[in-house]
Design a protein around this motif. Structure first.
Motif, PDB file in Angstrom:
ATOM      1  N   GLY A  13       2.548  38.697 -15.253  1.00 55.02           N
ATOM      2  CA  GLY A  13       3.327  37.561 -14.806  1.00 55.02           C
ATOM      3  C   GLY A  13       2.848  36.970 -13.501  1.00 55.02           C
ATOM      4  N   LEU A  18      -2.737  35.522 -14.765  1.00 59.46           N
ATOM      5  CA  LEU A  18      -3.037  34.342 -15.580  1.00 59.46           C
ATOM      6  C   LEU A  18      -4.493  33.914 -15.407  1.00 59.46           C
ATOM      7  CD1 LEU A  18       0.180  32.154 -15.249  1.00 59.46           C
ATOM      8  CD2 LEU A  18      -0.632  33.404 -17.255  1.00 59.46           C
ATOM      9  N   ARG A  68       8.877  36.031 -21.940  1.00 60.02           N
ATOM     10  CA  ARG A  68       8.418  34.742 -21.411  1.00 60.02           C
ATOM     11  C   ARG A  68       7.025  34.859 -20.786  1.00 60.02           C
ATOM     12  NH1 ARG A  68      13.765  34.397 -19.547  1.00 60.02           N
ATOM     13  NH2 ARG A  68      13.108  34.948 -17.433  1.00 60.02           N
ATOM     14  N   LEU A  69       6.800  35.918 -20.006  1.00 56.26           N
ATOM     15  CA  LEU A  69       5.505  36.024 -19.333  1.00 56.26           C
ATOM     16  C   LEU A  69       4.381  36.285 -20.327  1.00 56.26           C
ATOM     17  CD1 LEU A  69       4.142  39.124 -18.735  1.00 56.26           C
ATOM     18  CD2 LEU A  69       6.255  39.339 -17.437  1.00 56.26           C
ATOM     19  N   GLU A  72       3.688  32.997 -22.063  1.00 56.87           N
ATOM     20  CA  GLU A  72       2.940  32.107 -21.175  1.00 56.87           C
ATOM     21  C   GLU A  72       1.461  32.482 -21.150  1.00 56.87           C
ATOM     22  OE1 GLU A  72       2.968  30.497 -16.535  1.00 56.87           O
ATOM     23  OE2 GLU A  72       4.195  32.235 -17.109  1.00 56.87           O
ATOM     24  N   ALA A  73       1.182  33.782 -21.142  1.00 61.32           N
ATOM     25  CA  ALA A  73      -0.206  34.230 -21.128  1.00 61.32           C
ATOM     26  C   ALA A  73      -0.924  33.850 -22.423  1.00 61.32           C
ATOM     27  CB  ALA A  73      -0.263  35.742 -20.912  1.00 61.32           C
ATOM     28  N   GLU A  75      -0.134  31.381 -24.383  1.00 61.74           N
ATOM     29  CA  GLU A  75      -0.286  29.920 -24.364  1.00 61.74           C
ATOM     30  C   GLU A  75      -1.458  29.512 -23.480  1.00 61.74           C
ATOM     31  OE1 GLU A  75       2.333  25.931 -23.166  1.00 61.74           O
ATOM     32  OE2 GLU A  75       3.223  27.933 -23.063  1.00 61.74           O
ATOM     33  N   ARG A  76      -1.612  30.177 -22.338  1.00 57.92           N
ATOM     34  CA  ARG A  76      -2.734  29.855 -21.445  1.00 57.92           C
ATOM     35  C   ARG A  76      -4.071  30.149 -22.115  1.00 57.92           C
ATOM     36  NH1 ARG A  76      -3.307  29.481 -15.789  1.00 57.92           N
ATOM     37  NH2 ARG A  76      -1.156  28.761 -15.847  1.00 57.92           N
ATOM     38  N   ASP A 155      -1.345  26.381 -10.709  1.00 59.80           N
ATOM     39  CA  ASP A 155      -0.646  26.203 -11.980  1.00 59.80           C
ATOM     40  C   ASP A 155      -1.570  25.702 -13.079  1.00 59.80           C
ATOM     41  OD1 ASP A 155       1.746  26.986 -10.844  1.00 59.80           O
ATOM     42  OD2 ASP A 155       2.261  24.955 -10.216  1.00 59.80           O
TER      43      ASP A 155
END
Length: 311
Positions: A13, A18, A68-69, A72-73, A75-76, A155
């Motif tokens: 996270g 990321l 969520r984290l 997000e990873a 998705e990145r 970001d």
């Protein structure tokens, strides 16, 4: 897209995590491998409540935060490499234990240099250092200074330096042979040049055979420098033939190995070193040069252990 291998990336996270995801996605694509996003979920082992608080929002709680984290990873990773085969897993356990186990099936593990638990003043997290020493495959640590000056904010995607060479630290040890192979393969994957750098001082250089046995500690003028040139040439022997498309620069310097490699990392896209060197002591799984680079290099650092099994 068919895949033939696996790259693992550990996420927690943090912004550093990321950044590691982006580098790992890039590495997976170069290898034609799949990417596995891994999060070590140690709270269940501590018997901490995972659900949301009755007084909090529906999306609250540690379990929802982890979901969520990880999302997000993933998705990145897909944002930077859309055609990549990406999977994810959340495993209960301490991060080092989880990632060490994952490294048994991977060809590369990528981690951030610092995580959510990092303390101000600690330049690299304990998980990165210990995994580099204990991982069963090469470990790439995504140093936080991989973003160029003037690049996008934290970001956005990491602005990877892709026009510099791969820098390989060569010490001539048997333990360093796998690092040499890894560096050549990485240069071929990236279509990059390779700088094979060997630094020496009179304190760590092997003495050449004396010309006069009656003077066992004498050496001809320039003898040490010639011996170090020979050592570098022998360490690279055979690899150039296997990777004829890789342009190699031999660089032998008289001076501190750590300082020479840190300086070379300023213009490199990746630094590759072995886990232990010629002067390593039994039981010390990560040498001082490798540790110095994990803390101070200006680019990502790949640490390659000399053996796959336990030491």
């Amino acid at each position: 897209m068919s895949v033939s291998g696996l790259v693992v990336v550990g996420v927690d996270g943090s912004a550093s995590g990321l950044g590691a995801v982006e580098i790992a996605a890039h590495e997976a694509r170069l290898r034609g491998a799949g990417l596995r996003v891994v999060h070590a979920f140690f709270w269940p082992a501590m018997h901490v409540p995972l659900g949301r608080s009755p007084l909090g929002p529906p999306e609250g709680g540690i379990r929802n935060m982890v979901e969520r984290l990880v999302a997000e990873a993933v998705e990145r990773a897909r944002a930077v490499e859309p055609d990549l085969d990406v999977s994810h897993v959340v495993m209960t356990g301490e991060p080092l234990t989880v990632l060490e186990a994952q490294s048994r099936d991977a060809e590369l593990v990528v981690v951030g240099s610092r995580g959510m638990g990092g303390f101000v003043g600690l330049l690299v997290g304990s998980t990165a250092v210990h995994l580099a020493a204990h991982g069963r495959c090469p470990v790439l640590v995504a140093r936080e200074r991989t973003r160029r000056e003037g690049a996008a904010s934290a970001d956005g995607p990491v602005d990877r330096q892709t026009d510099g060479p791969i820098v390989l630290g060569v010490d001539g040890s048997v333990a360093g042979e796998r690092a040499v192979e890894f560096a050549f393969a990485e240069a071929a994957f990236r279509d990059a040049g390779l700088v094979a750098l060997h630094a020496w001082t009179t304190w760590n250089a092997p003495l050449p055979a004396p010309p006069d046995p009656s003077e066992p500690y004498s050496a001809p003028p320039g003898g040490l420098a010639e011996e170090e040139q020979r050592l570098l040439h022998e360490a690279l022997a055979g690899h150039q033939e296997r990777y004829p498309g890789v342009k190699v620069e031999h660089r032998v310097l008289h001076g501190s190995t750590r300082e020479a490699l840190i300086e070379a990392s300023r213009s490199a896209q990746l630094m590759v070193v072995g886990a232990r060197g010629r002067g390593g002591f039994a039981g010390l799984l990560l040498g001082s040069v490798s540790q110095a680079l994990l803390h101070h290099a200006h680019c990502p650092v790949a640490v390659v252990r000399g053996t796959l099994g336990p030491q």
